[in-house]
Design an enzyme around this catalytic site. Structure first.
Site, mmCIF file in Angstrom:
data_model
loop_
_atom_site.group_PDB
_atom_site.id
_atom_site.type_symbol
_atom_site.label_atom_id
_atom_site.label_comp_id
_atom_site.label_asym_id
_atom_site.label_seq_id
_atom_site.Cartn_x
_atom_site.Cartn_y
_atom_site.Cartn_z
ATOM 1 N N LYS A 112 -4.033 9.645 -1.243
ATOM 2 C CA LYS A 112 -3.357 10.616 -2.116
ATOM 3 C C LYS A 112 -2.664 11.709 -1.316
ATOM 4 O O LYS A 112 -1.706 12.315 -1.801
ATOM 5 C CB LYS A 112 -4.340 11.179 -3.121
ATOM 6 C CG LYS A 112 -4.736 10.123 -4.150
ATOM 7 C CD LYS A 112 -5.584 10.634 -5.273
ATOM 8 C CE LYS A 112 -5.843 9.536 -6.289
ATOM 9 N NZ LYS A 112 -6.730 8.464 -5.765
HETATM 10 C C1 LIG Z 1 -6.653 7.122 -6.270
HETATM 11 C C2 LIG Z 1 -7.208 6.038 -5.402
HETATM 12 C C3 LIG Z 1 -6.948 4.659 -5.661
HETATM 13 C C4 LIG Z 1 -6.164 4.194 -6.869
HETATM 14 O O1 LIG Z 1 -4.820 4.563 -6.839
HETATM 15 P P1 LIG Z 1 -3.915 4.472 -8.150
HETATM 16 O O2 LIG Z 1 -2.600 5.021 -7.752
HETATM 17 O O3 LIG Z 1 -4.597 5.321 -9.175
HETATM 18 O O4 LIG Z 1 -3.848 3.053 -8.553
HETATM 19 C C5 LIG Z 1 -7.452 3.736 -4.775
HETATM 20 N N1 LIG Z 1 -8.214 4.102 -3.702
HETATM 21 C C6 LIG Z 1 -8.483 5.384 -3.428
HETATM 22 C C7 LIG Z 1 -9.340 5.726 -2.246
HETATM 23 C C8 LIG Z 1 -7.985 6.402 -4.252
HETATM 24 O O5 LIG Z 1 -8.281 7.703 -3.976
#
Ligand SMILES: *Cc1c(COP(=O)(O)O)cnc(C)c1O
Length: 469
Positions: A112
């Site tokens: 993120k």
């Molecule tokens: C948020 C997250 C995901 C999922 O991502 P999306 O964009 O919601 O599909 C997968 N792995 C980790 C470690 C995350 O923080």
């Protein structure tokens, strides 16, 4: 670029307004009015560029005329300075045609950061230009909170208040939030669950007087700028592995359908992506939808991949919009069905058209642990559980063993040490720059699970540090 709502009844906006607004007024999500195209020559010209240079070229058509290429380049440089790897998003080879895309070299060790570090720069730029300030309020069950705090810390135009359920986030996750001692960062430990926290945030946004007087804003995953930032690494990775002359496939651990939707956008722009694998944990609303066409809400079951414990995938609405010929009325109908009955159905033709690109599968807890173990035994690498869901799905669903398969590594193993140690016997250690996390000073306030108390806290803490313009 103009942006339109997936429900067709909100005003068209430019990139600056889309970034600051988030959700459209008609309840829809903003998408570009058209997909910019990358020709074969454009893709070839990306090869050898730094990540920031490539990112600037790839995103420029999405942000014009709100930002010039030079302005965008400056913001991109600033965003990715905080990453600990020069390549920003390095590729690591696992086998002859298997790769890992490491998305976890940002300040909070999860993918993120790639989008939120840039979103923080956009907020700063646009708000400063307008002389405005905003109050970001969010609820987190773990990862999103720290990435949002790192994106907003020390910015004059933002106050951030992050609610987390007291005692229900891991020590590493809490400390990644509460050891940020910046004046504009306010952590609140709520005596309640994550759902309580989220319900209170929703209630604050629905209180229009509160929302307007504090200039409330969100940095959640429906923000278009986050999707756009994620498109970049699909393009740069495809180029590194031979695009435009060679196809590539991706396996994406998915919750909200944000990250994998960015892969779809790259494909719409002309990147030769042969296959996108939607990899879910046992909270499998997306796997069920791609299989049966029925998007049906279930109840969330906690897993060792908490960032994917989701039963409503907000960004899926953006794909629905394209599947229905960009007709906002049809999307509105489906979303109304979902609001009324907890389900909508995709037609057979639309479902068939998704199968040209997407394959979807659900990975159990045991299969996730087995993938962590197998990866460690084969390569010596420690995969976090989210990444392992992607690896298991890639092994099961790949269409063509001659096409390079890239699994997205979405978190550093040290963020989820217990699951990794249980599967491999090895305790993953935090990178040196974070080695003292567990002994750093923390700051947060503990509050009861009471909306009015928390609203009063937010009002007084904004007043205490600065008056809003
Ligand atoms: C948020 C997250 C995901 C999922 O991502 P999306 O964009 O919601 O599909 C997968 N792995 C980790 C470690 C995350 O923080």
């Amino acid at each position: 670029m103009k942006y339109v709502s997936t429900r067709g009844r909100a005003p068209e906006l430019d990139f600056a307004d889309v970034t600051l607004t988030g959700l459209a007024r008609d309840g829809g999500l903003y998408v570009p009015a058209a997909w910019p195209q990358l020709s074969a020559a454009d893709l070839r010209a990306l090869s050898g560029l730094s990540y920031a240079e490539a990112a600037t070229r790839i995103m420029a058509p999405f942000v014009a005329p709100a930002l010039t290429s030079d302005q965008l380049g400056g913001l991109v440089e600033a965003a990715y300075k905080s990453f600990s790897h020069q390549a920003v998003v390095p590729l690591v080879q696992l086998d002859s045609a298997d790769w890992l895309m490491e998305l976890y070299h940002g300040p909070t060790l999860a993918f993120k950061d790639v989008a939120l570090q840039l979103l923080g720069q956009f907020f700063d730029h646009f708000l400063t230009a307008r002389g405005q300030k905003v109050t970001v309020v969010g609820a987190t069950s773990g990862d999103t909170g720290s990435a949002a705090i790192e994106a907003c810390r020390d910015r004059d135009c933002v106050e951030i208040f992050m609610l987390h359920p007291a005692g229900r986030v891991s020590d590493v996750q809490r400390r990644q939030m509460t050891t940020v001692l910046s004046n504009n960062v306010h952590n609140i430990a709520v005596d309640g669950t994550f759902d309580d926290c989220q319900a209170m945030v929703k209630a604050m946004f629905n209180d229009l007087e509160f929302r307007d007087s504090l200039h409330l804003s969100a940095v959640n995953s429906i923000n278009w700028a986050r999707v756009m930032a994620q498109v970049v690494y699909y393009v740069t990775t495809a180029v590194a592995l031979g695009a435009p002359d060679r196809e590539v496939a991706f396996s994406v651990p998915t919750g909200n359908f944000g990250d994998i939707y960015a892969g779809y956008v790259a494909r719409q722009m002309g990147v030769p992506i042969q296959q996108l694998i939607v990899a879910t944990n046992i909270n499998d609303i997306l796997a069920r939808t791609f299989e049966t066409g029925a998007y049906t809400k279930g109840t969330v079951v906690p897993t060792i991949t908490p960032s994917m414990d989701i039963q409503v995938s907000s960004n899926f609405e953006r794909l629905l919009f394209d599947l229905h010929g960009r007709d906002g009325a049809q999307v509105t109908g489906l979303m109304d069905d979902f609001a009324n009955s907890g389900e909508f159905r995709i037609g057979a033709t639309e479902l068939q058209s998704t199968r040209a690109l997407f394959d979807a599968t659900r990975v159990s807890e045991d299969e996730t642990r087995a993938a962590i173990k197998a990866t460690y035994e084969a390569t010596g690498m420690l995969a976090d559980p989210h990444t392992a869901v992607g690896l298991a799905a890639a092994a099961r669903m790949r269409r063509d063993r001659h096409v390079p398969m890239v699994t997205l590594a979405t978190a550093h193993a040290a963020k989820f040490p217990d699951a990794v140690e249980a599967a491999t016997g090895v305790h993953p250690t935090l990178p040196a720059r974070m080695g003292d996390l567990m002994t750093r000073a923390e700051r947060y306030d503990s509050l009861p699970n009471d909306l009015e108390t928390i609203k009063a806290y937010i009002r007084s803490h904004i007043g205490a540090t600065k008056a809003l313009a």
